[in-house]
Design a protein around this motif. Structure first.
Motif, PDB file in Angstrom:
ATOM      1  N   ALA A  25       0.830  -1.208   0.000  1.00 57.70           N
ATOM      2  CA  ALA A  25       0.000   0.000   0.000  1.00 57.70           C
ATOM      3  C   ALA A  25       0.865   1.258   0.000  1.00 57.70           C
ATOM      4  N   GLY A  26       2.147   1.084   0.071  1.00 59.70           N
ATOM      5  CA  GLY A  26       3.050   2.227   0.052  1.00 59.70           C
ATOM      6  C   GLY A  26       3.111   2.968   1.371  1.00 59.70           C
ATOM      7  N   ILE A  27       2.769   2.300   2.441  1.00 56.85           N
ATOM      8  CA  ILE A  27       2.820   2.922   3.758  1.00 56.85           C
ATOM      9  C   ILE A  27       3.632   2.051   4.700  1.00 56.85           C
ATOM     10  N   SER A  28       3.877   2.535   5.884  1.00 57.63           N
ATOM     11  CA  SER A  28       4.647   1.761   6.847  1.00 57.63           C
ATOM     12  C   SER A  28       3.715   0.878   7.677  1.00 57.63           C
ATOM     13  N   ARG A  29       4.327  -0.090   8.297  1.00 55.78           N
ATOM     14  CA  ARG A  29       3.542  -1.004   9.125  1.00 55.78           C
ATOM     15  C   ARG A  29       2.861  -0.256  10.261  1.00 55.78           C
ATOM     16  N   ALA A  30       3.556   0.735  10.776  1.00 54.72           N
ATOM     17  CA  ALA A  30       2.994   1.524  11.883  1.00 54.72           C
ATOM     18  C   ALA A  30       1.702   2.211  11.454  1.00 54.72           C
ATOM     19  N   THR A  31       1.755   2.834  10.298  1.00 53.26           N
ATOM     20  CA  THR A  31       0.571   3.535   9.813  1.00 53.26           C
ATOM     21  C   THR A  31      -0.560   2.558   9.512  1.00 53.26           C
ATOM     22  N   LEU A  32      -0.201   1.449   8.915  1.00 56.55           N
ATOM     23  CA  LEU A  32      -1.232   0.436   8.643  1.00 56.55           C
ATOM     24  C   LEU A  32      -1.920   0.044   9.941  1.00 56.55           C
ATOM     25  N   HIS A  33      -1.101  -0.106  10.969  1.00 52.34           N
ATOM     26  CA  HIS A  33      -1.650  -0.531  12.253  1.00 52.34           C
ATOM     27  C   HIS A  33      -2.478   0.568  12.904  1.00 52.34           C
ATOM     28  N   ARG A  34      -2.189   1.813  12.554  1.00 54.98           N
ATOM     29  CA  ARG A  34      -2.982   2.909  13.111  1.00 54.98           C
ATOM     30  C   ARG A  34      -4.396   2.898  12.531  1.00 54.98           C
ATOM     31  N   HIS A  35      -4.511   2.484  11.293  1.00 55.01           N
ATOM     32  CA  HIS A  35      -5.821   2.499  10.638  1.00 55.01           C
ATOM     33  C   HIS A  35      -6.609   1.215  10.888  1.00 55.01           C
ATOM     34  N   PHE A  36      -5.882   0.107  10.981  1.00 56.22           N
ATOM     35  CA  PHE A  36      -6.550  -1.175  11.213  1.00 56.22           C
ATOM     36  C   PHE A  36      -5.832  -1.886  12.349  1.00 56.22           C
ATOM     37  N   ALA A  37      -6.548  -2.042  13.430  1.00 58.39           N
ATOM     38  CA  ALA A  37      -5.955  -2.512  14.676  1.00 58.39           C
ATOM     39  C   ALA A  37      -5.119  -3.770  14.491  1.00 58.39           C
ATOM     40  N   GLY A  38      -5.488  -4.626  13.567  1.00 58.74           N
ATOM     41  CA  GLY A  38      -4.759  -5.878  13.383  1.00 58.74           C
ATOM     42  C   GLY A  38      -5.236  -6.568  12.132  1.00 58.74           C
ATOM     43  N   ARG A  39      -4.750  -7.762  11.957  1.00 55.68           N
ATOM     44  CA  ARG A  39      -5.120  -8.486  10.754  1.00 55.68           C
ATOM     45  C   ARG A  39      -6.623  -8.753  10.714  1.00 55.68           C
ATOM     46  N   ASP A  40      -7.185  -9.113  11.826  1.00 58.91           N
ATOM     47  CA  ASP A  40      -8.615  -9.377  11.873  1.00 58.91           C
ATOM     48  C   ASP A  40      -9.405  -8.147  11.460  1.00 58.91           C
ATOM     49  N   ALA A  41      -9.000  -7.015  12.022  1.00 57.94           N
ATOM     50  CA  ALA A  41      -9.699  -5.772  11.710  1.00 57.94           C
ATOM     51  C   ALA A  41      -9.572  -5.443  10.231  1.00 57.94           C
ATOM     52  N   LEU A  42      -8.403  -5.717   9.675  1.00 55.96           N
ATOM     53  CA  LEU A  42      -8.178  -5.463   8.257  1.00 55.96           C
ATOM     54  C   LEU A  42      -9.121  -6.303   7.397  1.00 55.96           C
ATOM     55  N   VAL A  43      -9.154  -7.573   7.699  1.00 57.53           N
ATOM     56  CA  VAL A  43     -10.018  -8.469   6.924  1.00 57.53           C
ATOM     57  C   VAL A  43     -11.480  -8.082   7.092  1.00 57.53           C
ATOM     58  N   LYS A  44     -11.829  -7.700   8.309  1.00 65.29           N
ATOM     59  CA  LYS A  44     -13.214  -7.306   8.544  1.00 65.29           C
ATOM     60  C   LYS A  44     -13.564  -6.061   7.735  1.00 65.29           C
ATOM     61  N   ALA A  45     -12.651  -5.099   7.716  1.00 67.81           N
ATOM     62  CA  ALA A  45     -12.876  -3.890   6.922  1.00 67.81           C
ATOM     63  C   ALA A  45     -12.959  -4.228   5.443  1.00 67.81           C
ATOM     64  N   LEU A  46     -12.125  -5.175   5.043  1.00 65.55           N
ATOM     65  CA  LEU A  46     -12.140  -5.636   3.657  1.00 65.55           C
ATOM     66  C   LEU A  46     -13.526  -6.199   3.309  1.00 65.55           C
ATOM     67  N   GLU A  47     -14.019  -6.965   4.218  1.00 66.75           N
ATOM     68  CA  GLU A  47     -15.315  -7.596   3.968  1.00 66.75           C
ATOM     69  C   GLU A  47     -16.439  -6.562   3.956  1.00 66.75           C
ATOM     70  N   GLU A  48     -16.371  -5.626   4.876  1.00 73.05           N
ATOM     71  CA  GLU A  48     -17.407  -4.596   4.914  1.00 73.05           C
ATOM     72  C   GLU A  48     -17.404  -3.772   3.632  1.00 73.05           C
ATOM     73  N   LEU A  49     -16.202  -3.445   3.157  1.00 74.49           N
ATOM     74  CA  LEU A  49     -16.106  -2.682   1.912  1.00 74.49           C
ATOM     75  C   LEU A  49     -16.660  -3.483   0.743  1.00 74.49           C
ATOM     76  N   GLY A  50     -16.315  -4.762   0.706  1.00 76.72           N
ATOM     77  CA  GLY A  50     -16.808  -5.615  -0.370  1.00 76.72           C
ATOM     78  C   GLY A  50     -18.323  -5.704  -0.365  1.00 76.72           C
ATOM     79  N   ILE A  51     -18.877  -5.881   0.815  1.00 78.68           N
ATOM     80  CA  ILE A  51     -20.337  -5.963   0.930  1.00 78.68           C
ATOM     81  C   ILE A  51     -20.974  -4.662   0.476  1.00 78.68           C
TER      82      ILE A  51
END
Lengths: 190, 190
Positions: free
Chosen positions: A40-66
């Motif tokens: 995504a062209g960002i750092s791991r820290a920033t990624l973690h600031r937006h999505f608490a963890g892998r679960d949160a990321l996948v959940k956000a992914l799913e919500e966006l898809g839906i």
DNA sequence: CCCACATGAGACATTCATGTCTCACACTGG
DNA sequence: CCAGTGTGAGACATGAATGTCTCATGTGGG
């Protein structure tokens, strides 16, 4: 435009992050959070600031898809006109979310959340209803069940997204390839 | 039957393990070695005795998939008779390996090994040639490229395997659903 | 010009899958 | 009945990914 005030500074666009994450996770589902961040062209820290963890990321992914699927489903007006035309509108509208769908459709490990499940059920129902309507109007053949056509559409969208990403199909041909194969098949019409 | 002497004791059948692993990893690619073992009905220790690690497991998975695809490709005699009939024979023969393909086709993170890559290239070429032959003979439409038809076949096989596993399509309908959609599409022929 | 804020880089402890080992058990064949 | 062999269960160390933190930078707005 309120957007200007919304994303002040060079702030990361969470949706853009999700899209690149989907593109990466589709072909390498075991990718690290660090790899997702780099993609995504960002750092791991920033990624973690937006999505608490892998679960949160996948959940956000799913919500966006839906959300995108439901939007495309509404925009396609699946109850209007010939079912075949509705399918064409639907595929055209759902194209931007194809990579997202390709990931979500395969990774069905997520069948735990209640709301997500309900969201997918609603989308599945919308697609199934469309195909059933086409059958009842005589447009579609009846030996291919609506449920199968729904699954096949998911599969073709995923295959199309992959083919485009791999350079095996031109991006401009995405719609044509999917819609024509789904509706008309490979055989020539005499 | 030499099989009796082959699997002495209650020895594990490695191929059976691979198939259950493929079925699990298809829907949950981040599954643990322990989960894979449980899914196969064996212990993690035994799984580890047969496959040194996750890499070895995936590699074995890929080798099995390549072998079965090539066998199906040969058995289908893709150079004989009408291309459409060859496609029907091919799908029928490749059905047992569908779950395997569904996993391997999505997890294309494995594009590292030389021999595997060559194996897939050979299979892709076989499929592409078949579709091209159908186009040149006038059976298939020419606006759908052979490369896309190949990708679409992979996608439909995966979608079919998933639909059967999810109970949305009867196992006996697997061939019909895939072949008819791929060749004839959803529209009724007048 | 200065402040506010988001980011990148890195350090750190923790969790967890992994790989390896040992031991006990069950079944099979002699 | 007994030896051989494959398996399950569990302990254990290792390494990687994760989650959390701090600090420096840089940019944009007031």
């Amino acid at each position: 435009m309120s957007h200007v005030g919304y994303r002040r500074l060079m702030a990361v666009d969470p949706e853009q992050v999700l899209r690149s994450a989907a593109a990466l996770l589709t072909r390498k589902s075991t990718a690290t959070m660090d790899e997702v961040a780099r993609a995504a062209g960002i750092s791991r820290a920033t990624l973690h600031r937006h999505f608490a963890g892998r679960d949160a990321l996948v959940k956000a992914l799913e919500e966006l898809g839906i959300a995108e699927c439901e939007a495309a489903l509404d925009a396609a007006r699946t109850d209007d006109g010939p079912a075949a035309d509705a399918v064409r509108r639907l595929v055209r509208g759902i194209e931007p979310a194809a990579a997202l769908l390709a990931f979500l459709h395969t990774e069905n490990q997520l069948f735990e959340g209640e709301e997500q499940n309900a969201g997918w059920a609603r989308i599945d129902a919308g697609l199934t209803d469309l195909f059933r309507r086409g059958q009842e109007s005589g447009e579609f053949r009846i030996d291919l069940t609506p449920a199968w056509l729904t699954e096949a559409l998911y599969g073709l969208l995923g295959a199309g997204a992959w083919a485009v990403a791999a350079g095996r199909v031109a991006r401009n041909d995405f719609n044509h390839m999917i819609v024509e194969l789904l509706l008309g098949g490979a055989l020539r019409r005499e």
